[in-house]
Scaffold this motif. Structure first.
Motif, PDB file in Angstrom:
ATOM      1  N   UNK A  89       0.873  -1.179   0.000  1.00 28.58           N
ATOM      2  CA  UNK A  89       0.000   0.000   0.000  1.00 28.58           C
ATOM      3  C   UNK A  89       0.904   1.220   0.000  1.00 28.58           C
ATOM      4  N   UNK A  90       0.424   2.306  -0.548  1.00 28.23           N
ATOM      5  CA  UNK A  90       1.239   3.518  -0.638  1.00 28.23           C
ATOM      6  C   UNK A  90       1.052   4.406   0.584  1.00 28.23           C
ATOM      7  N   UNK A  91       2.022   5.281   0.824  1.00 33.59           N
ATOM      8  CA  UNK A  91       1.929   6.267   1.904  1.00 33.59           C
ATOM      9  C   UNK A  91       2.874   7.426   1.602  1.00 33.59           C
ATOM     10  N   UNK A  92       2.684   8.542   2.296  1.00 38.07           N
ATOM     11  CA  UNK A  92       3.456   9.757   1.976  1.00 38.07           C
ATOM     12  C   UNK A  92       4.700   9.920   2.834  1.00 38.07           C
ATOM     13  N   UNK A  93       4.616   9.620   4.132  1.00 34.58           N
ATOM     14  CA  UNK A  93       5.763   9.868   5.000  1.00 34.58           C
ATOM     15  C   UNK A  93       5.855   8.797   6.076  1.00 34.58           C
ATOM     16  N   UNK A  94       7.066   8.599   6.618  1.00 33.71           N
ATOM     17  CA  UNK A  94       7.245   7.587   7.656  1.00 33.71           C
ATOM     18  C   UNK A  94       6.494   7.970   8.930  1.00 33.71           C
ATOM     19  N   UNK A  95       6.205   9.242   9.090  1.00 41.27           N
ATOM     20  CA  UNK A  95       5.396   9.686  10.232  1.00 41.27           C
ATOM     21  C   UNK A  95       4.036   8.996  10.216  1.00 41.27           C
ATOM     22  N   UNK A 128      -3.903   5.952   1.968  1.00 41.49           N
ATOM     23  CA  UNK A 128      -3.370   5.353   0.737  1.00 41.49           C
ATOM     24  C   UNK A 128      -4.368   5.412  -0.407  1.00 41.49           C
ATOM     25  N   UNK A 129      -3.842   5.589  -1.618  1.00 43.53           N
ATOM     26  CA  UNK A 129      -4.657   5.612  -2.832  1.00 43.53           C
ATOM     27  C   UNK A 129      -4.896   4.202  -3.370  1.00 43.53           C
ATOM     28  N   UNK A 130      -3.943   3.299  -3.119  1.00 41.72           N
ATOM     29  CA  UNK A 130      -4.009   1.968  -3.712  1.00 41.72           C
ATOM     30  C   UNK A 130      -3.682   0.894  -2.679  1.00 41.72           C
ATOM     31  N   UNK A 131      -4.190  -0.297  -2.938  1.00 42.34           N
ATOM     32  CA  UNK A 131      -3.684  -1.528  -2.326  1.00 42.34           C
ATOM     33  C   UNK A 131      -3.424  -2.471  -3.486  1.00 42.34           C
ATOM     34  N   UNK A 132      -2.171  -2.874  -3.635  1.00 47.79           N
ATOM     35  CA  UNK A 132      -1.719  -3.665  -4.788  1.00 47.79           C
ATOM     36  C   UNK A 132      -1.367  -5.052  -4.272  1.00 47.79           C
TER      37      UNK A 132
END
Length: 256
Positions: A89-95, A128-132
């Motif tokens: 899954x996508x994400x923007x920052x480790x925070x 997240x925008x996607x789950x791949x």
């Protein structure tokens, strides 16, 4: 359709798509991870639930690996060179990773293991925008979309990229095709969503054989249980009548 279907060797690319609107999910066969990355706006980072990438970074909070955008080239090579499950899954920052609750972490592990969500494949902490979710054999990939309009964009960009890539080595229409052919309109695929809910095969005809047109052929083929058998029987599928056609006409200089 009025035209006789083309033979299998008249095509340069096939993509199987089955869509579940209620789940905001699409099943793909013929779409690699490299294809996916070429066709979307690349996320900042990927949280790797199952993967083949040995150089991934490690998040202490979740005890899960992740890859940054700068590593996607290496990640693509790792995926192409090995079989095995590949889920992220996508994400923007480790925070964001560090704010995942124990429940969310448990649901992510379940998502990667079972290839389906406990409740939702979209996480409040990650946004997240996607789950791949891809299995071991690479024949079928399940992708969840936070926004289903991204599905049409993905398919349009995928085929546009293939057309322009082919044009680099061939003299379509006696000039460079990428200078002539506009982006495939995503609206064409929004119109096909109802057909996709039954399972469709999208096939790009070889422009060298169709001459004055570029043609993407649509066949309704249903939900497929065994993709390896489906691809083995492709010649038989190609004999089915078309249920739709998206065409670029050289004279009209546009898609229809």
């Amino acid at each position: 359709m009025d035209k006789k279907p083309l033979k299998t060797d008249f095509y340069i690319q096939h993509l199987y798509v089955y869509v579940s609107e209620s789940e905001r999910m699409a099943l793909f066969s013929g779409l690699s991870f490299a294809h996916f990355l070429e066709a979307i706006e690349k996320p900042e980072n990927l949280l790797l639930l199952k993967h083949p990438y040995e150089e991934a970074s490690f998040n202490m909070h979740t005890h899960l690996d992740f890859a940054t955008r700068e590593e996607y080239g290496q990640l693509k090579r790792a995926r192409s060179n090995r079989t095995g499950e590949f889920c992220w899954v996508d994400f923007r920052s480790e925070k964001q990773l560090n704010s995942l609750t124990a429940q969310e972490q448990a649901e992510l592990l379940y998502l990667g293991h079972k290839k389906e969500p406990v409740k939702s494949p979209f996480f409040t902490s990650l946004q997240n925008e996607y789950a791949y979710l891809a299995g071991e054999e690479k024949e079928l990939t399940k992708i969840y979309f936070r926004r289903m309009e991204k599905l049409g964009e993905l398919i349009a960009h995928h085929f546009t990229h293939i057309i322009r890539k082919e044009a680099n080595g061939q003299n379509f229409f006696r000039r460079r095709m990428k200078d002539l052919i506009p982006e495939l309109p995503k609206e064409q695929f929004h119109k096909l969503r109802r057909d996709m809910s039954e399972g469709v095969l999208l096939s790009l005809a070889d422009p060298e054989k169709t001459k004055n047109t570029i043609e993407l052929h649509v066949r309704t083929v249903g939900e497929i249980d065994f993709m390896d058998e489906f691809w083995d029987d492709l010649d038989e599928t190609m004999r089915r009548p078309l249920s739709g056609r998206i065409i670029y006409d050289r004279k009209l200089k546009g898609w229809k």
